[in-house]
Scaffold this motif. Sequence first.
Motif, PDB file in Angstrom:
ATOM      1  N   PRO A   1      -0.649  11.765  -0.250  1.00 50.93           N
ATOM      2  CA  PRO A   1       0.461  11.418   0.640  1.00 50.93           C
ATOM      3  C   PRO A   1       1.512  10.576  -0.076  1.00 50.93           C
ATOM      4  CG  PRO A   1      -1.650  11.086   1.725  1.00 50.93           C
ATOM      5  CD  PRO A   1      -1.947  11.370   0.288  1.00 50.93           C
ATOM      6  N   ASP A   2       2.735  10.604   0.449  1.00 47.90           N
ATOM      7  CA  ASP A   2       3.835   9.896  -0.185  1.00 47.90           C
ATOM      8  C   ASP A   2       3.530   8.415  -0.381  1.00 47.90           C
ATOM      9  OD1 ASP A   2       5.269  12.182  -0.301  1.00 47.90           O
ATOM     10  OD2 ASP A   2       6.460  11.782   1.508  1.00 47.90           O
ATOM     11  N   HIS A   3       3.831   7.947  -1.575  1.00 44.57           N
ATOM     12  CA  HIS A   3       3.786   6.518  -1.903  1.00 44.57           C
ATOM     13  C   HIS A   3       2.390   5.908  -1.819  1.00 44.57           C
ATOM     14  CE1 HIS A   3       7.906   7.420  -1.410  1.00 44.57           C
ATOM     15  NE2 HIS A   3       7.985   7.171  -0.105  1.00 44.57           N
ATOM     16  N   MET A   4       1.361   6.730  -1.878  1.00 47.96           N
ATOM     17  CA  MET A   4      -0.008   6.209  -1.839  1.00 47.96           C
ATOM     18  C   MET A   4      -0.640   6.370  -3.220  1.00 47.96           C
ATOM     19  SD  MET A   4      -3.242   7.343   0.578  1.00 47.96           S
ATOM     20  CE  MET A   4      -2.428   6.879   2.091  1.00 47.96           C
ATOM     21  N   THR A   5      -1.459   5.433  -3.627  1.00 50.81           N
ATOM     22  CA  THR A   5      -2.142   5.468  -4.918  1.00 50.81           C
ATOM     23  C   THR A   5      -3.472   6.214  -4.791  1.00 50.81           C
ATOM     24  OG1 THR A   5      -1.126   3.382  -5.554  1.00 50.81           O
ATOM     25  CG2 THR A   5      -3.152   3.973  -6.682  1.00 50.81           C
ATOM     26  N   PRO A   6      -3.968   6.945  -5.797  1.00 50.46           N
ATOM     27  CA  PRO A   6      -3.319   7.163  -7.101  1.00 50.46           C
ATOM     28  C   PRO A   6      -2.400   8.389  -7.066  1.00 50.46           C
ATOM     29  CG  PRO A   6      -5.508   8.078  -7.138  1.00 50.46           C
ATOM     30  CD  PRO A   6      -5.335   7.471  -5.776  1.00 50.46           C
TER      31      PRO A   6
ATOM     32  N   ARG B   1      -1.717  -1.186  -6.942  1.00 48.58           N
ATOM     33  CA  ARG B   1      -3.059  -1.576  -6.523  1.00 48.58           C
ATOM     34  C   ARG B   1      -3.115  -1.837  -5.014  1.00 48.58           C
ATOM     35  NH1 ARG B   1      -4.963  -5.683 -11.401  1.00 48.58           N
ATOM     36  NH2 ARG B   1      -5.202  -4.075 -12.986  1.00 48.58           N
ATOM     37  N   ARG B   2      -2.073  -2.416  -4.487  1.00 50.93           N
ATOM     38  CA  ARG B   2      -2.069  -2.716  -3.052  1.00 50.93           C
ATOM     39  C   ARG B   2      -1.916  -1.447  -2.222  1.00 50.93           C
ATOM     40  NH1 ARG B   2      -2.159  -7.819  -2.098  1.00 50.93           N
ATOM     41  NH2 ARG B   2      -1.612  -7.534   0.077  1.00 50.93           N
ATOM     42  N   ARG B   3      -1.593  -0.341  -2.868  1.00 52.80           N
ATOM     43  CA  ARG B   3      -1.389   0.891  -2.118  1.00 52.80           C
ATOM     44  C   ARG B   3      -2.587   1.823  -2.172  1.00 52.80           C
ATOM     45  NH1 ARG B   3       4.880   2.409  -1.915  1.00 52.80           N
ATOM     46  NH2 ARG B   3       5.693   0.301  -1.746  1.00 52.80           N
ATOM     47  N   ARG B   4      -3.694   1.373  -2.670  1.00 59.22           N
ATOM     48  CA  ARG B   4      -4.920   2.167  -2.521  1.00 59.22           C
ATOM     49  C   ARG B   4      -5.503   1.830  -1.157  1.00 59.22           C
ATOM     50  NH1 ARG B   4      -8.581   4.842  -5.786  1.00 59.22           N
ATOM     51  NH2 ARG B   4      -7.737   4.080  -7.735  1.00 59.22           N
ATOM     52  N   THR B   5      -5.166   2.621  -0.174  1.00 59.83           N
ATOM     53  CA  THR B   5      -5.578   2.342   1.206  1.00 59.83           C
ATOM     54  C   THR B   5      -6.536   3.386   1.742  1.00 59.83           C
ATOM     55  OG1 THR B   5      -3.650   3.508   2.075  1.00 59.83           O
ATOM     56  CG2 THR B   5      -3.426   1.142   1.703  1.00 59.83           C
ATOM     57  N   ALA B   6      -6.851   4.411   0.948  1.00 58.27           N
ATOM     58  CA  ALA B   6      -7.783   5.436   1.404  1.00 58.27           C
ATOM     59  C   ALA B   6      -8.547   5.975   0.206  1.00 58.27           C
ATOM     60  CB  ALA B   6      -7.043   6.564   2.119  1.00 58.27           C
ATOM     61  N   ARG B   7      -9.693   6.533   0.485  1.00 58.40           N
ATOM     62  CA  ARG B   7     -10.553   7.087  -0.551  1.00 58.40           C
ATOM     63  C   ARG B   7     -10.331   8.607  -0.632  1.00 58.40           C
ATOM     64  NH1 ARG B   7     -15.129   4.923  -2.171  1.00 58.40           N
ATOM     65  NH2 ARG B   7     -15.395   3.687  -0.278  1.00 58.40           N
TER      66      ARG B   7
ATOM     67  N   HIS C   1     -15.591  15.276  18.154  1.00 50.93           N
ATOM     68  CA  HIS C   1     -14.305  15.219  17.470  1.00 50.93           C
ATOM     69  C   HIS C   1     -14.294  14.015  16.534  1.00 50.93           C
ATOM     70  CE1 HIS C   1     -10.004  15.205  16.696  1.00 50.93           C
ATOM     71  NE2 HIS C   1      -9.941  13.967  17.165  1.00 50.93           N
ATOM     72  N   ILE C   2     -14.001  14.240  15.263  1.00 50.35           N
ATOM     73  CA  ILE C   2     -13.903  13.126  14.312  1.00 50.35           C
ATOM     74  C   ILE C   2     -12.513  12.518  14.445  1.00 50.35           C
ATOM     75  CG2 ILE C   2     -14.034  12.428  11.907  1.00 50.35           C
ATOM     76  CD1 ILE C   2     -15.787  14.789  11.335  1.00 50.35           C
ATOM     77  N   PRO C   3     -12.416  11.244  14.761  1.00 49.33           N
ATOM     78  CA  PRO C   3     -11.088  10.634  14.914  1.00 49.33           C
ATOM     79  C   PRO C   3     -10.263  10.776  13.640  1.00 49.33           C
ATOM     80  CG  PRO C   3     -12.801   9.157  15.705  1.00 49.33           C
ATOM     81  CD  PRO C   3     -13.491  10.275  15.008  1.00 49.33           C
ATOM     82  N   LEU C   4      -8.967  10.925  13.810  1.00 48.85           N
ATOM     83  CA  LEU C   4      -8.056  11.074  12.683  1.00 48.85           C
ATOM     84  C   LEU C   4      -8.038   9.788  11.853  1.00 48.85           C
ATOM     85  CD1 LEU C   4      -5.855  12.988  11.461  1.00 48.85           C
ATOM     86  CD2 LEU C   4      -4.194  11.674  12.800  1.00 48.85           C
ATOM     87  N   VAL C   5      -8.191   9.936  10.560  1.00 43.66           N
ATOM     88  CA  VAL C   5      -8.119   8.756   9.700  1.00 43.66           C
ATOM     89  C   VAL C   5      -6.686   8.231   9.700  1.00 43.66           C
ATOM     90  CG1 VAL C   5     -10.016   9.502   8.241  1.00 43.66           C
ATOM     91  CG2 VAL C   5      -7.704  10.142   7.632  1.00 43.66           C
ATOM     92  N   THR C   6      -6.556   6.916   9.677  1.00 44.22           N
ATOM     93  CA  THR C   6      -5.224   6.301   9.794  1.00 44.22           C
ATOM     94  C   THR C   6      -5.032   5.248   8.720  1.00 44.22           C
ATOM     95  OG1 THR C   6      -6.139   4.740  11.411  1.00 44.22           O
ATOM     96  CG2 THR C   6      -5.053   6.727  12.268  1.00 44.22           C
ATOM     97  N   PRO C   7      -4.889   5.667   7.467  1.00 48.11           N
ATOM     98  CA  PRO C   7      -4.635   4.668   6.416  1.00 48.11           C
ATOM     99  C   PRO C   7      -3.241   4.088   6.557  1.00 48.11           C
ATOM    100  CG  PRO C   7      -4.346   6.864   5.534  1.00 48.11           C
ATOM    101  CD  PRO C   7      -4.870   7.039   6.934  1.00 48.11           C
ATOM    102  N   ARG C   8      -3.049   2.921   6.007  1.00 50.06           N
ATOM    103  CA  ARG C   8      -1.721   2.332   6.006  1.00 50.06           C
ATOM    104  C   ARG C   8      -0.806   3.143   5.102  1.00 50.06           C
ATOM    105  NH1 ARG C   8      -0.084  -4.033   5.183  1.00 50.06           N
ATOM    106  NH2 ARG C   8       2.166  -3.731   5.069  1.00 50.06           N
ATOM    107  N   THR C   9       0.395   3.413   5.570  1.00 51.10           N
ATOM    108  CA  THR C   9       1.359   4.182   4.779  1.00 51.10           C
ATOM    109  C   THR C   9       2.535   3.284   4.397  1.00 51.10           C
ATOM    110  OG1 THR C   9       2.423   4.939   6.817  1.00 51.10           O
ATOM    111  CG2 THR C   9       0.713   6.348   5.860  1.00 51.10           C
ATOM    112  N   PHE C  10       3.369   3.782   3.498  1.00 52.01           N
ATOM    113  CA  PHE C  10       4.461   2.978   2.959  1.00 52.01           C
ATOM    114  C   PHE C  10       5.757   3.783   3.004  1.00 52.01           C
ATOM    115  CE2 PHE C  10       0.505   1.647   1.124  1.00 52.01           C
ATOM    116  CZ  PHE C  10       0.528   0.259   1.274  1.00 52.01           C
ATOM    117  N   ARG C  11       6.827   3.115   3.334  1.00 52.59           N
ATOM    118  CA  ARG C  11       8.104   3.796   3.515  1.00 52.59           C
ATOM    119  C   ARG C  11       8.777   4.082   2.182  1.00 52.59           C
ATOM    120  NH1 ARG C  11      12.005   1.148   7.832  1.00 52.59           N
ATOM    121  NH2 ARG C  11      10.189   1.789   9.059  1.00 52.59           N
ATOM    122  N   PHE C  12       8.621   3.165   1.234  1.00 53.09           N
ATOM    123  CA  PHE C  12       9.313   3.314  -0.043  1.00 53.09           C
ATOM    124  C   PHE C  12       8.320   3.594  -1.155  1.00 53.09           C
ATOM    125  CE2 PHE C  12      11.828   0.261   2.468  1.00 53.09           C
ATOM    126  CZ  PHE C  12      12.999   1.003   2.594  1.00 53.09           C
TER     127      PHE C  12
END
Length: 898
Positions: free
Chosen positions: A104-109, A267-273, A364-375
């Motif tokens: 996803p956009d702006h997410m690490t790695p 590093r702060r943008r690794r919010t999901a595996r 139903h497995i709930p949708l994962v909701t990692p933190r996302t970033f605008r920039f």
Amino acid sequence: MPSTPSASPPDGFPDDRASDFVRDFRTTVAPEYGSRAGLETSPPLFILRLPEAAYPTGVDRVVKALIDALHQNGRRVPYAHLPAGEDSELLSVSAGVQLRGGTPDHMTPDRYPNFLVMRDLVTYVRASPTAWADDSQARQLRTYAAEQRARRGGVLAFTRMEGPQLDGIAGFLAGLSWLSFVQRLPRWLWARWTSRRVMRRWLGAEQVGAGSKKLFRVMDDMGAVRRTQLMNDPDHPEALQEFDWLVLRALLEDVSRPAVGRFLPGRRRRTARPVVIVEVPPPGVRGARAAERFLLSLRRAHVTAQPPGPLVVAVGRPSDDLLGELGSPASITLPEASLKLTSRGGRPVLVTFSEAALAEPGLHIPLVTPRTFRFSRRVPTSIASGVTALALVAAGVLWQQFATQDFTCVGGTDSVAVAAPGAPIRVDAARWYQAATEAIDAQNKRARKYADEGRTVRTVVVYVSKKPETVDETRFDGTIPELRGIAMWQEQLNRDAAPDTSLVPLIVDVQETGDGFRNAKAKAEELVRRISQEREGAGNPDKVVGVLAYAQSREETQDALQVLGRAGIPTVGTTATADEMVEGEAGDSYWPFTPSNSREARIEADFAHQKNIVARHGSEDECVPAQHAIVIESSPDLYSRSLSARFIEDFPGTYQVLNFNQGGDFTPAPASGAENLKSADVLARRICEALGQEPESVVYWSARARDFTAFVNSMHREGTCTTDDITVLGGNELTNVAQTGVFKDKDWLRLYYSAHRLPSTDERASAKTRQFVDDYTDFVERTTEGTDPWRQDGHSAVSYDAFHVLSQAVTGARRADPDVSRQSVLLELQNGVRFDGATGFVSYAEDVHSPPVDKTLVLLRQLANLPEAVLTCGAYRQGASSAEQGQPCAENPSGSGG
């Protein structure tokens, strides 16, 4: 009458008591932003086995349920879906392509340098096996990899531009210059940098890369070896297995970086595996061999890959042969599997769905909701870089105008000979060991008396190396202070249990495992047999509920932890610090106590490079930071090679490695390709030669205390370079001998080493630490005679606090389980343990098999038998934090456990 349409098949994740698994799947992939430290781990492989009759509709159902949780209006997290395809396909390549293209956009790695270069090299080898019939292909491999990198754009894209079109000699010279400096040179530099990075970070430590420092040479050798196989069969199973593993191992290296959290935007943008979903057809069905090949590659790659790693879920009909290769995991239920989602590595997890669950509507497995970033992270990175640049310019101006360089020596200029006693402290090995074990025996009798009164009493096994019989064995081994700490906590526990019936008194069973823990695995297997025969019931004081072990990181103790992990025996570590100790099945039941080698080595590397610790050339009272390190390693020793490798990786300056083993054992060979030495005299001469070339160097000692003493004595006898002080920085192994006064006449030695608690004389020491030292002094005076050398040593405090951890877990387990089962103790440990201890504040994170968060790490400067703390990192008292302690502490505030 029209026919009634058949009911559509049920959908959703099969509800085979799956509610816990469904909930935990979501939080494992994308935890709350403030709790994302759990992403530091690598979960085990999950195999969801379906009934034969449910294939392939069941696979489609399970895979769809999982993907729906990861994908809505675009990918929520990076994931790869590997459906059944051709048997010749390398699924590791497909996984890397999907993860790389699906972040996803702006997410690490968002970069995969190791995967891309290894994929390109494997592609070349598979496509051109006949090329090796004539000559080496190392240059061609390098050229091919550089061309593929240029095609992807970026830093090498300009090398594909056409040169100037001129006639005559001017055109020839312009074309030659263009070819050399615009095309070939940048590609050569890129290839050299890539080779060095890949070999140093991971491939050099693998068997296929051992003994080499060049990536393209390693791949060239592989092509030469596999040439005949590929020419006879382009899909040769053995060759494809190795290629698949190489690409997957490279991919795991990419997804392990960067670490979670801290300050850098990436590093702060690794919010999901990352998640990898693999479809496994039944044996003989198209795609089965490719899927099984991928899972075997994953099993092999997990042995050396560093966390964090992806969550891999295999769905389908794995063969019995595959399960056997994966360690024959026992089938467990989904509620049990949900507990494994947050565990660290370990054996694969096998879950078998029932036909009844597949016939009913699912969850139903709930949708994962990692933190996302605008920039893009380039925005905060650019801002931070600009601010940093301005700050550096301002600092430079101020430095030139107002400051002069500081050459003050950290801890002073004195050697270990200053304030030395008249003679080394006398050690009474047999009597001191006997006194410690007798104190434990006395407390065991008291605990059994509680059992006779109807109280719940349990047993803890303590593994030590061997009974020290000589003065040297005592100085080189921390067994005596360790047993003293255990006896002290047992005495405290029995004393507190008298009025407090909620506490569980503990019997301590001390087990010797031989010199260097050589019998550790056999003793662990003996314990497993013992507990399989133990009598059940609340009134059984001999029931073993946990283990305290081990004091050293060795291959033998690592193997023993695997045995204990498979048996699910709760184990709390003492002073074993190698990161490798928690790998594999040990991670199921092992909680290390002391900071890991990775944390210690990073702090020591930064300390050596930033602080004034080595004598300034030509001066007796001035010091400078070390720009060069002479690293002494003993490659057969797990602790030593683990610590030295991490120090080398983190030390910013130059270095050289000397592999020293007095027994002449140099297997495995050091990854650095160091010179092998078995003579202390030769080692002393080599160090003198190195100091002659680089006078302002630190000697980093990662080998054992016995070898260190041999080196110091040899250096003192030879005396060829001791006119100037020599600075040695070492690990906590040196505390065993440094504080006994044996270096009293070595006036050329400046010694720094790590420890796990502050000296009681340090003003930063907590009230708990000071009280422990007073109690320790009283205990020694009550049980032994003579001067004790270890009053400021950390081994006794570590074992005291480690026993406290285990006993607190046992007491907590009894509240929910009167029988105090080992599983209940494990659950208590997983829930986290917190208290203010002798070594500082102890706080285990929930469900993380790592040392206590921000555990205290101290660097001591030895002045004879009077250590002085020159650096203190971590929670040495409640509220203290590495994040607030500046460099080098603040670089790694999370902390983890030699």
